[in-house]
Structures are given as structure tokens and as C-alpha cells.
Design an enzyme around this catalytic site. Structure first.
Site, PDB file in Angstrom:
ATOM      1  N   TYR A 127     -33.291  16.948  -0.207  1.00 25.89           N
ATOM      2  CA  TYR A 127     -33.217  17.285  -1.631  1.00 25.89           C
ATOM      3  C   TYR A 127     -33.864  16.209  -2.495  1.00 25.89           C
ATOM      4  CZ  TYR A 127     -29.817  21.039  -0.870  1.00 25.89           C
ATOM      5  OH  TYR A 127     -29.201  22.188  -0.487  1.00 25.89           O
ATOM      6  N   ARG A 130       0.451  -2.143 -13.235  1.00 26.39           N
ATOM      7  CA  ARG A 130       0.310  -0.756 -12.819  1.00 26.39           C
ATOM      8  C   ARG A 130       1.725  -0.189 -12.802  1.00 26.39           C
ATOM      9  NH1 ARG A 130      -2.421   0.450  -7.041  1.00 26.39           N
ATOM     10  NH2 ARG A 130      -0.417  -0.430  -6.447  1.00 26.39           N
ATOM     11  N   MET A 165     -24.599  18.727   1.922  1.00 18.92           N
ATOM     12  CA  MET A 165     -23.182  19.049   2.139  1.00 18.92           C
ATOM     13  C   MET A 165     -22.790  18.988   3.615  1.00 18.92           C
ATOM     14  SD  MET A 165     -21.016  22.365   0.871  1.00 18.92           S
ATOM     15  CE  MET A 165     -21.343  22.090  -0.855  1.00 18.92           C
ATOM     16  N   LYS A 204       0.446   6.020   3.845  1.00 12.26           N
ATOM     17  CA  LYS A 204       0.180   7.006   2.780  1.00 12.26           C
ATOM     18  C   LYS A 204      -1.224   7.590   2.950  1.00 12.26           C
ATOM     19  CE  LYS A 204      -1.381   3.227  -0.152  1.00 12.26           C
ATOM     20  NZ  LYS A 204      -0.937   2.127  -1.020  1.00 12.26           N
TER      21      LYS A 204
HETATM   22  C1  LIG Z   1      -1.040   0.924  -0.376  1.00 15.22           C
HETATM   23  C2  LIG Z   1      -0.019  -0.130  -0.528  1.00 15.22           C
HETATM   24  C3  LIG Z   1       0.037  -1.225   0.361  1.00 15.22           C
HETATM   25  C4  LIG Z   1      -0.984  -1.450   1.463  1.00 15.22           C
HETATM   26  O1  LIG Z   1      -2.131  -2.075   0.940  1.00 15.22           O
HETATM   27  P1  LIG Z   1      -3.357  -2.472   1.903  1.00 15.22           P
HETATM   28  O2  LIG Z   1      -4.279  -3.177   0.997  1.00 15.22           O
HETATM   29  O3  LIG Z   1      -3.915  -1.205   2.416  1.00 15.22           O
HETATM   30  O4  LIG Z   1      -2.790  -3.321   2.972  1.00 15.22           O
HETATM   31  C5  LIG Z   1       1.071  -2.120   0.228  1.00 15.22           C
HETATM   32  N1  LIG Z   1       2.002  -1.972  -0.762  1.00 15.22           N
HETATM   33  C6  LIG Z   1       1.963  -0.954  -1.634  1.00 15.22           C
HETATM   34  C7  LIG Z   1       3.004  -0.867  -2.700  1.00 15.22           C
HETATM   35  C8  LIG Z   1       0.951  -0.018  -1.569  1.00 15.22           C
HETATM   36  O5  LIG Z   1       0.913   0.995  -2.441  1.00 15.22           O
END
Ligand SMILES: *Cc1c(COP(=O)(O)O)cnc(C)c1O
Length: 356
Positions: free
Chosen positions: A251, A129, A299, A35
Site C-alpha cells: 500500500y 493516577r 491487515m 492482567k
Molecule cells: C500492571 C501492574 C504491575 C506490573 O507492572 P510491570 O511493569 O508489568 O511489572 C504492578 N502493579 C500494579 C498496580 C500494576 O497495575
């Protein structure tokens, strides 16, 4: 010559990190988490690197899944947050995707499916969550099963990155208890669980961060975990100057030179994804020598202390993070986690691949 800011990705490192994950959970299948554009490394590039190895890829959106399909890859893909609307179910079928479900309205969406799907029921075992409460499982299972979907189960740990955190075992117990009378493949382990909780790996592991060669632990480096950083963020010095003692740099006069000293300007700034909070003291490599950022990043540029670096020339190579400057260290100077830095850097940098 174009602006020298660039991100170098090493697919061999990703493969080696994958193999480590696999060796730690030899019985399990691997859902490689890609992702957020493959944690900033380029989702198609990472999917291609792992196409012969991964049993599935995990993504957060349909668009990410489509990017993998459009790269010509037909490996299983799991939508980790499931469909966001009923209309996505048509795409889930068209692109042959697996889907997590975590809410009751997603079960309604699934009614639109014309054939059984591959579904991962997410159970909330304590992270609070996403996921169904264990007490709702019976009803959820009954509703989903009516359609003959193939059912798997997953949960997510809140604190597997903390050594000996009691909540990990508690979550695992809650998961096992909730699923006592159900059949279906199970998945619990993210990178930190794969690396540190050998008793909790289940049928599928879900490594993300570790594939990119980064440690999820505060007190344990990637190197100590056996991981190889896959991303090098690099640029060059575009100015070298002498600043007099008492002169300030950048800056807000954030850094005042204690001596008359050489100062370098690097073509990389927060507009490229460098964290502005990583100010004076943050490690950075210039000409192969470790030195520090001074002042605050702007930047497009940041300034570095050239006192430790003899005979430095314009165009000298700079590593902002990578094999020599762990991204974990930069993240700790920036009061954040390495995950965030990896995902943020893709804003406008040019990408290059290198197998070494
Ligand atoms: C992002 C995610 C992972 C991977 O987690 P890492 O800590 O990057 O290994 C695994 N399971 C779910 C459901 C996630 O959203």
C-alpha cells in the site's frame, strides 16, 4: 492446512522468569501480575504455569479473576483497581478475592460485605493516577478498620524503569512517611523496581512484564536482565516473488526496491496485532536469518526483504518476535513499548504451547 499465524507460549520460560524475580527479592512474597489476559499470553495458561509458585495473582477485573477461579486455581487474587460498583462486592466474597481500594466510594461499597475482607489500600505517592493522598490516610484507615478488614498497603512507581530517577526514592519516602504509624503488609515494586531498585522491594513484589521475559528498560535487553522471552509470534511465507528495481511494494508504495530483489509475503498483519507503525527496517526472522520488514503491514500480511536469505521456499518459517527478535526492538521501531505489543497480539492468532 490452516493459516500459519500463531502465538507460541513457553510456560517454562515464565517459571524461570518468576524464579529470577523471587531470587532478587528472597524475603518478599510474589503477586504475579496477569492482567490483560496475562499480558496477551493467556491468563489461565500463565496462572497454571505459576500455580505452585505465586503467592497471589494480580488482575484488573472481576472477569479476569473468575477466569483464574474457573481454571480450578484457588491461589489468592488481588483486584488491582478494586470494585467498579457496589454489586461487585458480592462476587469479591463469593470468589474469595483480595481488593485494592483507591477511592472513597469503594469504601462505601465495602460496607456491603458480610464478613471482613482482605483489602489493599492504595496510596498515591506521586504517580497521580490511582490512590488516596497521604493526607487522607488517617480518615481512610479509620473507615476501613471499622469493619475489621485485613489491611495491606501499596503504591506504584511512575519511573522505576528510568535509571537513577530521583522520583523513585521520593515516592518511597512519601510511602514510608505516610505509613509510619500503621501496621500492615506493604507492596511497591513492579518489574523494573524488582530488577533495578534493590532497596525498594517491601513485603510483596508485583512483577508483570518480567514474568513474560521482556525488559522494562530502554537500554538493557531481556537477555542482559537474565530473562527468557515466553512468547514467540510466528507465521510462514505464503508468497515469494521477484520485484524489479524501481518497483514498489504494498500500500502507498511505501517501499521502492533499489535492486531487482526477492520479496516475501508473511501471513501476519495488523489484524493479528502486528504494529502497523513497524515499517521498513523493523527486524524479522525468516528461515532463521534476520532480515527486515519492507513497506507497511496490511491487515493480514506483511512484506519482507529476502535478499539476505538464500534458497528461500514458500512455507519458510517466520518469527515476528520471540527469542531471536526481541519484542522490545519491534516496539521501538513501532514507537511504542513492548507491553502494548504483547497485549495486542491476542486478537485472532491461534495459541500453541511449547516447553522449549
Ligand atoms: C500492571 C501492574 C504491575 C506490573 O507492572 P510491570 O511493569 O508489568 O511489572 C504492578 N502493579 C500494579 C498496580 C500494576 O497495575
Amino acid at each position: 492446512m490452516s493459516r500459519p499465524a500463531r502465538v507460541i507460549v513457553n510456560p517454562n520460560a515464565v517459571r524461570s522468569n518468576f524464579d529470577l524475580a523471587k531470587s532478587l527479592a528472597p524475603q518478599a512474597r510474589v503477586m504475579a501480575i496477569v492482567k490483560a489476559d496475562g499480558y496477551g499470553h493467556g491468563i489461565a495458561r500463565i496462572a497454571n504455569a505459576l500455580v505452585d509458585r505465586a503467592d497471589a495473582f494480580g488482575v484488573a477485573s472481576l472477569e479476569e479473576a473468575v477466569q483464574i477461579r474457573e481454571a480450578g486455581i484457588d491461589t489468592r487474587i488481588v483486584l488491582l483497581e478494586g470494585p467498579f460498583s457496589a454489586s461487585e462486592v458480592r462476587d469479591i466474597e463469593a470468589y474469595k478475592l483480595d481488593s485494592v481500594i483507591h477511592s472513597s466510594n469503594q469504601i462505601d461499597y465495602l460496607d456491603k460485605a458480610s464478613a471482613p475482607l482482605s483489602i489493599w489500600i492504595k496510596i498515591d505517592t506521586g504517580m497521580h493516577r490511582l490512590g488516596f493522598a497521604p493526607t487522607d490516610l488517617e480518615q481512610v484507615f479509620a473507615r476501613v478498620r471499622k469493619k475489621d478488614h485485613v489491611i495491606h498497603f501499596l503504591t506504584h512507581f511512575a519511573s522505576a524503569h528510568e535509571a537513577d530517577d530521583a522520583s523513585v526514592d521520593e515516592q518511597m519516602r512519601a510511602f514510608d512517611t505516610a505509613l509510619k504509624s500503621y501496621e500492615g503488609e506493604r507492596s511497591v515494586a513492579n518489574s523494573s523496581a524488582v530488577l533495578a531498585w534493590p532497596q525498594h522491594r517491601a513485603d510483596w513484589i508485583r512483577p508483570g512484564l518480567m514474568l513474560y521475559g521482556v525488559s522494562p528498560f530502554k537500554g538493557r535487553s531481556a537477555h542482559a536482565c537474565g530473562l527468557k522471552p515466553a512468547m514467540t509470534v510466528a507465521s510462514e511465507l505464503i508468497a515469494v516473488r521477484e520485484v524489479e528495481a524501481g518497483g514498489s511494494v504494498g500500500y502507498g508504495k511505501a517501499y521502492v526496491c533499489p535492486d531487482t530483489m526477492p520479496v516475501g509475503v508473511v501471513a501476519f498483519g495488523y489484524g493479528d496485532g502486528y504494529p502497523r507503525q513497524a515499517s521498513t527496517g523493523t527486524p524479522i526472522l525468516v528461515n532463521g536469518i534476520r532480515t527486515q520488514v519492507i513497506g507497511e503491514a496490511s491487515m493480514d500480511m506483511l512484506t519482507v526483504d529476502l535478499r539476505p536469505i538464500p534458497n528461500v521456499q514458500l512455507g519458510a518459517p517466520v518469527e515476528l518476535w520471540g527469542p531471536n527478535i526481541p519484542v522490545e526492538e519491534v516496539a521501538s521501531y513501532a514507537a511504542t513499548i513492548p507491553y502494548e505489543l504483547l497485549c495486542r497480539v491476542r486478537m485472532r492468532a491461534r495459541y500453541v504451547e511449547s516447553l522449549t
